[in-house]
Design a protein around this motif. Structure first.
Motif, PDB file in Angstrom:
ATOM      1  N   ALA A  46      44.482  51.456  36.049  1.00 46.15           N
ATOM      2  CA  ALA A  46      43.586  52.181  35.155  1.00 46.15           C
ATOM      3  C   ALA A  46      44.330  53.408  34.665  1.00 46.15           C
ATOM      4  O   ALA A  46      44.981  54.101  35.460  1.00 46.15           O
ATOM      5  CB  ALA A  46      42.303  52.589  35.881  1.00 46.15           C
ATOM      6  N   PRO A  47      44.286  53.691  33.348  1.00 46.77           N
ATOM      7  CA  PRO A  47      45.007  54.854  32.821  1.00 46.77           C
ATOM      8  C   PRO A  47      44.529  56.145  33.459  1.00 46.77           C
ATOM      9  O   PRO A  47      43.331  56.324  33.708  1.00 46.77           O
ATOM     10  CB  PRO A  47      44.666  54.824  31.322  1.00 46.77           C
ATOM     11  CG  PRO A  47      44.233  53.430  31.043  1.00 46.77           C
ATOM     12  CD  PRO A  47      43.587  52.936  32.298  1.00 46.77           C
ATOM     13  N   ARG A  48      45.445  57.033  33.754  1.00 50.61           N
ATOM     14  CA  ARG A  48      45.111  58.335  34.332  1.00 50.61           C
ATOM     15  C   ARG A  48      44.550  59.235  33.235  1.00 50.61           C
ATOM     16  O   ARG A  48      45.049  59.259  32.110  1.00 50.61           O
ATOM     17  CB  ARG A  48      46.350  58.984  34.943  1.00 50.61           C
ATOM     18  CG  ARG A  48      47.051  58.111  35.967  1.00 50.61           C
ATOM     19  CD  ARG A  48      46.379  58.163  37.307  1.00 50.61           C
ATOM     20  NE  ARG A  48      46.680  59.409  38.018  1.00 50.61           N
ATOM     21  CZ  ARG A  48      46.153  59.733  39.188  1.00 50.61           C
ATOM     22  NH1 ARG A  48      45.294  58.922  39.766  1.00 50.61           N
ATOM     23  NH2 ARG A  48      46.477  60.862  39.783  1.00 50.61           N
ATOM     24  N   GLU A  49      43.508  59.988  33.559  1.00 48.21           N
ATOM     25  CA  GLU A  49      42.932  60.897  32.583  1.00 48.21           C
ATOM     26  C   GLU A  49      43.931  61.991  32.228  1.00 48.21           C
ATOM     27  O   GLU A  49      44.580  62.562  33.110  1.00 48.21           O
ATOM     28  CB  GLU A  49      41.660  61.526  33.144  1.00 48.21           C
ATOM     29  CG  GLU A  49      40.522  60.550  33.364  1.00 48.21           C
ATOM     30  CD  GLU A  49      39.269  61.247  33.854  1.00 48.21           C
ATOM     31  OE1 GLU A  49      39.294  62.499  33.924  1.00 48.21           O
ATOM     32  OE2 GLU A  49      38.296  60.553  34.149  1.00 48.21           O
ATOM     33  N   PRO A  50      44.081  62.295  30.940  1.00 48.50           N
ATOM     34  CA  PRO A  50      45.011  63.361  30.558  1.00 48.50           C
ATOM     35  C   PRO A  50      44.547  64.714  31.081  1.00 48.50           C
ATOM     36  O   PRO A  50      43.345  64.972  31.178  1.00 48.50           O
ATOM     37  CB  PRO A  50      44.978  63.309  29.024  1.00 48.50           C
ATOM     38  CG  PRO A  50      43.664  62.675  28.685  1.00 48.50           C
ATOM     39  CD  PRO A  50      43.393  61.695  29.781  1.00 48.50           C
ATOM     40  N   MET A  51      45.505  65.570  31.433  1.00 45.83           N
ATOM     41  CA  MET A  51      45.195  66.884  31.983  1.00 45.83           C
ATOM     42  C   MET A  51      45.965  67.949  31.209  1.00 45.83           C
ATOM     43  O   MET A  51      47.183  67.815  31.026  1.00 45.83           O
ATOM     44  CB  MET A  51      45.554  66.932  33.479  1.00 45.83           C
ATOM     45  CG  MET A  51      45.286  68.278  34.136  1.00 45.83           C
ATOM     46  SD  MET A  51      45.576  68.242  35.924  1.00 45.83           S
ATOM     47  CE  MET A  51      44.144  67.322  36.468  1.00 45.83           C
ATOM     48  N   PRO A  52      45.305  69.012  30.760  1.00 49.16           N
ATOM     49  CA  PRO A  52      45.990  70.065  30.025  1.00 49.16           C
ATOM     50  C   PRO A  52      47.120  70.698  30.844  1.00 49.16           C
ATOM     51  O   PRO A  52      47.057  70.735  32.079  1.00 49.16           O
ATOM     52  CB  PRO A  52      44.876  71.090  29.742  1.00 49.16           C
ATOM     53  CG  PRO A  52      43.604  70.310  29.867  1.00 49.16           C
ATOM     54  CD  PRO A  52      43.871  69.260  30.893  1.00 49.16           C
TER      55      PRO A  52
END
Length: 548
Positions: A46-52
């Motif tokens: 599952a793609p990792r959520e982007p993080m600033p």
């Protein structure tokens, strides 16, 4: 080589199929390739959520996320390194993966249910069958084609999965691949009229992650599409390291311990699809559940938090023995952890769902309650059994009887025996053992001897513990000579009983300082060539002279 693919068409789908192993893999020496699939994908991608940037480097949650990302990458690097040492060829593997992707996609497009049944897991087949049925209600026929060459293919994740804790060379290696392709699609109604798509135009799959992308357009859902969905083919290649050329991912001779290890591994990973698959399969392979089956459930809040997921998984098992046995085994595990409340909750689930609630569901609960002297609660469970139509058996009442006898409560034990007679359940070895225990705990050895005589008259097999109760009672009352005589009378009938009886008597006599009697018993053990404990053997060799 077992190959499993996940087609991400708006929502993730797990598809399992089989393909021939790559030539370089078939030529390997010690490393052989599994020829059948267990039917699951371990740790689906599952793609990792982007993080600033600021959050990743200036907050604790960002540091933890960075640490987790590094660990995931290290796992992949280690698995790929091990795979390369086996002779893995990325070019050849990618080539066969593309063919597999085309094959499964074509079967879905053509509605070829017979081929899909052989190619995918049972769960996935059911989902695909429903998808095809819904599609056929709108479209009579569809055309699908993938344009080669593939725009891009890359490995997203690699995982090494051990199957034998005693042999670290026995592993599966799973690869998850991403495909970026161009495809053509067209749908027709019953008259052959085009109603959707255009096969003269290519549907290009962009590599930009925030675009709305479709893997198979005719599987499109009607609800809103998540902007982060991407077409991903998750190929799971399991290389099984063994010396045997015919080894599958499941060995020919499957054992209860083998399945217990796999079930507990799936439980610890919280892979409930895998848990469901293994519990069904072990029942079909006649590898029944054991006390170690649900060992991944521990007496901690974190571990017990998955109980709802586990019970829902069990509810989806094959109807009949597989589901009933799994529920009963889970109850037994919870009782071992003294989680009576949770056990009774499982009983309620079985009763409401009509999942084969039986006497085996209740007896572990009774055993747990009576061993902790919670007699009132135990009787409440007996009443509950009658409410749901399950009649207590002799084992159920034996738990209660043994608890009363252990406490020396002969009055309650007598009432219990009357209840057993009223129910016409008879008496077994455990019943008589409890009565002997009760008499001995009350200091009435003569009563215990009368029960033992009754056992012989009724031709019931006496448990070893029944004799040990009487030996202990004689010694507690100071009847040392009588204890020795009792053991001698029953000697020679059962070698295992002799070993336990003589060993217990000798140990207790030494502990009580009755060295003369102990010497007689030890000499008898030596003459009968009975196995001695290390302490007794040491005592014989150093502290007492058996032969004058």
């Amino acid at each position: 080589m077992a190959v499993e693919l996940s087609v991400f068409s708006i929502k993730k789908r797990l598809v399992t199929t089989q393909a021939r192993a790559p030539p370089q893999a078939r030529q390997m020496g010690a490393l052989k390739v599994s020829v059948s699939s267990p039917g699951f994908i371990y740790e689906p991608f599952a793609p990792r959520e982007p993080m600033p940037f600021w959050r990743r480097w200036f907050t604790k949650s960002g540091w933890r996320r960075t640490k987790d990302d590094i660990i995931l990458e290290l796992k992949s690097a280690y698995a790929i390194t091990k795979l390369r040492k086996s002779g893995y060829s990325k070019h050849q593997f990618y080539k066969e993966a593309i063919e597999l992707y085309k094959e499964i996609s074509a079967q879905i497009a053509n509605g070829d249910k017979n081929s899909l049944r052989k190619a995918v897991t049972e769960k996935m087949y059911s989902e695909l069958k429903n998808e095809i049925k819904q599609r056929e209600s709108r479209w009579s026929k569809v055309y699908w084609e993938m344009i080669e060459p593939v725009i891009k293919i890359r490995t997203l994740r690699a995982r090494l999965i051990g199957v034998d804790r005693n042999d670290l060379n026995k592993v599966f290696i799973q690869l998850t691949l991403e495909f970026l392709t161009k495809q053509k699609f067209e749908a027709y109604d019953s008259k052959g009229t085009i109603v959707a798509g255009d096969k003269t135009k290519e549907l290009a799959h962009s590599s930009t992650p925030n675009l709305k992308i479709e893997s198979l357009p005719f599987l499109r859902k009607l609800h809103h599409i998540s902007p982060n969905c991407r077409p991903i083919l998750s190929i799971t290649t399991r290389f099984f390291a063994t010396q045997s050329p015919n080894t599958n991912s499941f060995p020919d001779k499957r054992t209860v311990a083998y399945y217990d290890d796999l079930v507990n591994a799936a439980g610890r990973e919280r892979d409930f699809n895998m848990l469901h698959y293994l519990l069904n399969k072990r029942a079909r392979d006649n590898c029944y559940n054991s006390t170690n089956t649900f060992k991944f459930i521990a007496n901690t809040n974190n571990s017990l938090s998955i109980l709802d997921d586990v019970t829902q998984t069990l509810a989806r098992l094959d109807n009949g023995f597989a589901r009933m046995s799994a529920y009963n085994t889970l109850i037994a595990r919870l009782c071992k952890l003294d989680r009576i409340k949770e056990s009774l909750h499982i009983v309620d689930i079985m009763a409401c769902g009509q999942y084969g609630l039986n006497i085996c569901s209740f007896n572990p609960i009774l055993n747990s309650l009576t061993s902790r002297k919670k007699m009132e609660e135990a009787w409440h469970v007996i009443d509950m059994m009658k409410t749901v139509g399950v009649s207590p058996d002799i084992t159920s009442f034996n738990y209660l009887l043994t608890a009363y006898c252990y406490n020396g409560n002969l009055m309650a034990a007598s009432k219990m025996m009357k209840r057993i007679e009223e129910e016409e359940l008879g008496a077994d070895s455990r019943t008589y053992d409890a009565l002997v225990l009760g008499a001995c705990r009350a200091g009435k050895v003569e009563g215990a001897l009368m029960v033992l005589r009754r056992i012989e008259d009724d031709k019931v097999h006496a448990l070893h513990s029944t004799h040990l109760h009487i030996i202990s009672a004689f010694l507690k009352l100071g009847y040392y000579a009588q204890a020795v005589k009792f053991v001698m009378i029953y000697a020679g009938r059962d070698a295992a009983l002799d070993t336990e009886s003589f060993g217990l008597l000798a140990s207790k006599l030494v502990k009580l300082g009755r060295f003369e009697e102990a010497k007689v018993v030890l000499k008898e053990m030596q003459g009968r060539r009975l196995v001695m404990s290390d302490k007794l053997r040491k005592y014989c060799n150093s502290d007492v002279k058996l032969v004058e």
